[in-house]
Design an enzyme around this catalytic site. Structure first.
Site, PDB file in Angstrom:
ATOM      1  CE  LYS A  52      -2.938  -2.660   3.069  1.00 19.52           C
ATOM      2  NZ  LYS A  52      -3.319  -2.840   4.483  1.00 19.52           N
ATOM      3  N   GLY A  53       2.130   1.083   0.325  1.00 13.07           N
ATOM      4  CA  GLY A  53       3.004   2.211   0.627  1.00 13.07           C
ATOM      5  C   GLY A  53       3.228   3.219  -0.491  1.00 13.07           C
ATOM      6  CD  GLU A 108       8.902  -1.049  -3.174  1.00 17.98           C
ATOM      7  OE1 GLU A 108       8.003  -0.460  -2.529  1.00 17.98           O
ATOM      8  OE2 GLU A 108       9.427  -2.098  -2.778  1.00 17.98           O
ATOM      9  CG  ASP A 109       6.842   1.921   0.234  1.00 16.94           C
ATOM     10  OD1 ASP A 109       7.630   1.105  -0.290  1.00 16.94           O
ATOM     11  OD2 ASP A 109       6.115   1.615   1.195  1.00 16.94           O
ATOM     12  CG  ASP A 112      15.003  -1.798   4.576  1.00 17.07           C
ATOM     13  OD1 ASP A 112      16.155  -1.470   4.822  1.00 17.07           O
ATOM     14  OD2 ASP A 112      14.246  -2.292   5.435  1.00 17.07           O
ATOM     15  CE  LYS A 140      14.668   2.584   6.081  1.00 14.93           C
ATOM     16  NZ  LYS A 140      14.057   1.648   7.045  1.00 14.93           N
ATOM     17  CG  PHE A 161      10.820   2.072  11.265  1.00 11.56           C
ATOM     18  CD1 PHE A 161      10.751   0.953  10.443  1.00 11.56           C
ATOM     19  CD2 PHE A 161       9.639   2.683  11.663  1.00 11.56           C
ATOM     20  CE1 PHE A 161       9.525   0.454  10.023  1.00 11.56           C
ATOM     21  CE2 PHE A 161       8.401   2.187  11.242  1.00 11.56           C
ATOM     22  CZ  PHE A 161       8.357   1.066  10.429  1.00 11.56           C
ATOM     23  CG  ASP A 168       2.932   0.470   7.344  1.00  9.66           C
ATOM     24  OD1 ASP A 168       3.779   0.378   6.423  1.00  9.66           O
ATOM     25  OD2 ASP A 168       2.576  -0.500   8.025  1.00  9.66           O
ATOM     26  NE  ARG A 174      -0.291   1.453   4.820  1.00  7.96           N
ATOM     27  CZ  ARG A 174       0.774   0.722   4.511  1.00  7.96           C
ATOM     28  NH1 ARG A 174       1.775   1.268   3.861  1.00  7.96           N
ATOM     29  NH2 ARG A 174       0.852  -0.540   4.864  1.00  7.96           N
TER      30      ARG A 174
END
Ligand code: IMP
Ligand code: MG
Length: 185
Positions: A52-53, A108-109, A112, A140, A161, A168, A174
């Site tokens: 959902k990001g 993509e959100d 990582d 990141k 984080f 989220d 979000r």
């Protein structure tokens, strides 16, 4: 931005404001437009928005692309209520477009470990897409160790984080304007 916000048991402090995010999206949209160039006679670019990001980022980015695009959605989850990527990708694709021979841009959100991106990159290449690239709101960089290129990056973040602007903590946060970082980090 608010001075700090509390989500469940955690406190988050301001990190990147809405204005910086919008500027970064303007920049990346220009890079994407330059890369795909004149699409006369080509089929529309397929934007694969990861739920959902990447919903907010995908919407904002789409509005800035002056070319025909179509949307597909994929749901990938590697984080649960935890704060680290567990490595197993749960994958559900709502694929309404034929992939073979098409240009695919995954939205993509945040990248990582890059496990999600690696999975999608292989998936669309196996489907014989003409090209498979990624546009991510954030990365990141310290954590990402894979060889697959990350084509378009809006924001470079430290290994901390974060929540907000689609991201989220256990499904909350979000809809927050701007990006906040875990304060105890
Ligand atoms: P990767 O597969 O390890 O690259 O994980 C990427 C996914 O993990 C992202 O699409 C996010 O949904 C989630 N994620 C990674 N870092 C964060 C974070 O700092 N906050 C919230 N979600 C994150
Ligand atoms: Mg995600």
């Amino acid at each position: 931005m608010n001075s700090s916000i509390k989500i469940k048991d955690k406190e988050f402090v301001p990190y990147i404001c809405e204005e910086q995010i919008q500027e970064a999206i303007d920049r990346i949209a220009q890079q994407i437009s330059d890369c795909y160039g004149d699409r006369q006679g080509k089929e529309p670019l397929i934007l694969v928005i990861t739920l959902k990001g990447a919903m907010l980022f995908g919407a904002e980015l789409s509005k800035r692309l002056d070319m025909p695009v179509v949307w597909d959605f994929v749901k990938c989850s590697s984080y649960g209520s935890d704060m680290c990527s567990c490595g197993t990708i749960k994958f559900q694709l709502q694929e309404s477009n034929k992939i073979e021979g098409r240009d695919v841009l995954v939205i993509e959100d945040i990248v990582d470990s890059g496990n999600t991106w690696e999975f999608l990159y292989n998936y669309f290449n196996e489907k014989k897409a003409a090209s498979v690239r990624i546009a991510t709101l954030a990365i990141k960089r310290e954590i990402y160790q894979k060889d697959i290129p990350i084509d378009f990056v809006a924001l470079e973040l430290q290994n901390r984080f974060v929540v907000g602007y689609g991201l989220d903590y256990d499904e909350i946060g979000r809809n927050i304007n701007g990006i906040y970082v875990l304060s105890a980090d």
